[in-house]
Design an enzyme around this catalytic site. Structure first.
Site, PDB file in Angstrom:
ATOM      1  N   SER A 111     -18.552 -17.572 -13.964  1.00 32.85           N
ATOM      2  CA  SER A 111     -17.286 -16.880 -14.209  1.00 32.85           C
ATOM      3  C   SER A 111     -16.627 -16.619 -12.851  1.00 32.85           C
ATOM      4  CB  SER A 111     -17.574 -15.554 -14.923  1.00 32.85           C
ATOM      5  OG  SER A 111     -16.376 -14.868 -15.177  1.00 32.85           O
ATOM      6  N   ALA A 135     -15.439 -18.929 -10.925  1.00 39.43           N
ATOM      7  CA  ALA A 135     -15.604 -20.075 -10.002  1.00 39.43           C
ATOM      8  C   ALA A 135     -14.292 -20.847  -9.831  1.00 39.43           C
ATOM      9  CB  ALA A 135     -16.698 -21.015 -10.512  1.00 39.43           C
ATOM     10  N   THR A 156     -10.770 -22.421 -14.873  1.00 40.58           N
ATOM     11  CA  THR A 156      -9.476 -22.378 -15.571  1.00 40.58           C
ATOM     12  C   THR A 156      -8.348 -22.877 -14.672  1.00 40.58           C
ATOM     13  OG1 THR A 156     -10.218 -20.536 -16.938  1.00 40.58           O
ATOM     14  CG2 THR A 156      -7.849 -20.852 -16.768  1.00 40.58           C
ATOM     15  N   SER A 185     -20.957 -22.556 -19.765  1.00 41.58           N
ATOM     16  CA  SER A 185     -21.977 -23.469 -20.315  1.00 41.58           C
ATOM     17  C   SER A 185     -23.226 -23.475 -19.420  1.00 41.58           C
ATOM     18  CB  SER A 185     -21.402 -24.882 -20.495  1.00 41.58           C
ATOM     19  OG  SER A 185     -20.631 -25.318 -19.400  1.00 41.58           O
TER      20      SER A 185
HETATM   21  S1  ADX Z   1     -20.474 -19.684 -22.264  1.00 44.61           S
HETATM   22  O1  ADX Z   1     -21.622 -19.125 -21.530  1.00 44.61           O
HETATM   23  O2  ADX Z   1     -20.637 -19.563 -23.723  1.00 44.61           O
HETATM   24  O3  ADX Z   1     -20.119 -21.052 -21.865  1.00 44.61           O
HETATM   25  P1  ADX Z   1     -17.684 -19.009 -21.982  1.00 44.61           P
HETATM   26  O4  ADX Z   1     -17.224 -19.859 -20.864  1.00 44.61           O
HETATM   27  O5  ADX Z   1     -17.353 -19.451 -23.369  1.00 44.61           O
HETATM   28  O6  ADX Z   1     -19.268 -18.725 -21.830  1.00 44.61           O
HETATM   29  O7  ADX Z   1     -17.093 -17.550 -21.821  1.00 44.61           O
HETATM   30  C1  ADX Z   1     -17.269 -16.879 -20.600  1.00 44.61           C
HETATM   31  C2  ADX Z   1     -16.225 -15.774 -20.431  1.00 44.61           C
HETATM   32  O8  ADX Z   1     -16.536 -14.707 -21.301  1.00 44.61           O
HETATM   33  C3  ADX Z   1     -16.249 -15.239 -19.030  1.00 44.61           C
HETATM   34  O9  ADX Z   1     -15.309 -15.883 -18.206  1.00 44.61           O
HETATM   35  C4  ADX Z   1     -15.927 -13.781 -19.212  1.00 44.61           C
HETATM   36  O10 ADX Z   1     -14.530 -13.595 -19.210  1.00 44.61           O
HETATM   37  C5  ADX Z   1     -16.392 -13.469 -20.610  1.00 44.61           C
HETATM   38  N1  ADX Z   1     -17.697 -12.772 -20.710  1.00 44.61           N
HETATM   39  C6  ADX Z   1     -17.892 -11.639 -21.417  1.00 44.61           C
HETATM   40  N2  ADX Z   1     -19.193 -11.288 -21.396  1.00 44.61           N
HETATM   41  C7  ADX Z   1     -19.845 -12.212 -20.652  1.00 44.61           C
HETATM   42  C8  ADX Z   1     -21.214 -12.384 -20.271  1.00 44.61           C
HETATM   43  N3  ADX Z   1     -22.165 -11.557 -20.660  1.00 44.61           N
HETATM   44  N4  ADX Z   1     -21.531 -13.467 -19.492  1.00 44.61           N
HETATM   45  C9  ADX Z   1     -20.566 -14.310 -19.105  1.00 44.61           C
HETATM   46  N5  ADX Z   1     -19.247 -14.212 -19.429  1.00 44.61           N
HETATM   47  C10 ADX Z   1     -18.888 -13.152 -20.210  1.00 44.61           C
END
Ligand code: ADX
Length: 198
Positions: free
Chosen positions: A40, A42, A45, A112
């Site tokens: 997150s 990085a 987007t 991911s």
């Molecule tokens: S993923 O792990 O399932 O791929 P995804 O990219 O959809 O995650 O969503 C990540 C976004 O959710 C982050 O950018 C952040 O804004 C939000 N978020 C909320 N809680 C979490 C958490 N526990 N870990 C990571 N991102 C979180």
């Protein structure tokens, strides 16, 4: 006013010099999937939007699937357990497949965090003959945390968000990505250009 994505992500504000993709091989392929994985903050987007703009200039349709947006639309049914993250990735892969098969380029921007789920998307695409490019949007945790565009790292450090990637939940770096871009040292434009040159 909508926030500028580059500012939101704390990266250098992109100037109007979008990568020039004319003549790049990406234009000769009819659709495919660019998968941006990384922490997150990085810059996933920001890069996805630059890629979309650069392709649009060449008349190429490019659809974005962003973890934050997809999750908001799906009424937060999925949380952040390993199971839910993997399911989120699987669903994005399925959606991306359909879009790519309709001739679009698709950019997925999602943390991911688990290798196996990403590999499963790669295998799905390969089984359907859809080009798949895994790009590791690399950024040291300290830098992402310093950017902290949504204030989530701060909350995670304070124990107010559990299972936060990089803080209290794992991130598995890709072992064989198609490309690594380093957003702590390269400009967003340079990263997007490198991705579009694949
Ligand atoms: S993923 O792990 O399932 O791929 P995804 O990219 O959809 O995650 O969503 C990540 C976004 O959710 C982050 O950018 C952040 O804004 C939000 N978020 C909320 N809680 C979490 C958490 N526990 N870990 C990571 N991102 C979180």
């Amino acid at each position: 006013m909508r926030p500028d994505p580059a500012v939101t992500y704390g990266m250098t504000k992109p100037d109007q010099n979008l990568p020039d993709v004319s003549g790049m091989s990406i234009l000769s392929r009819s659709g495919g999937l660019i998968w941006l994985t990384g922490l997150s903050g990085a810059g996933k987007t920001t890069l996805s939007r630059l890629i979309q703009k650069a392709l649009a200039l060449q008349g190429v349709r490019c659809e974005l699937l962003d973890g934050d947006i997809v999750r908001a639309r799906s009424a937060k049914v999925l949380g952040f357990s390993r199971h839910d993250r993997d399911e989120n990735v699987r669903r994005m892969g399925e959606a991306a497949l359909e879009l790519a098969q309709s001739g679009a380029w698709v950019v997925v921007a999602a943390i991911s965090p688990y290798r196996r789920a990403r590999t499963q998307v790669r295998e799905l695409m390969a089984s359907r003959g859809v080009p798949f490019l895994e790009v590791y949007v690399r950024c040291p945790l300290e830098v992402a945390e310093q950017r902290d565009p949504k204030g989530l790292y701060k909350l995670a450090r304070a124990g107010q968000i559990s299972q936060f990637t990089g803080v209290s939940d794992p991130y598995e770096e890709p072992s064989q990505p198609d490309l690594i871009v380093d957003t702590a040292h390269q400009s967003p434009e340079a990263c997007a250009a490198a991705i579009l040159s694949l």
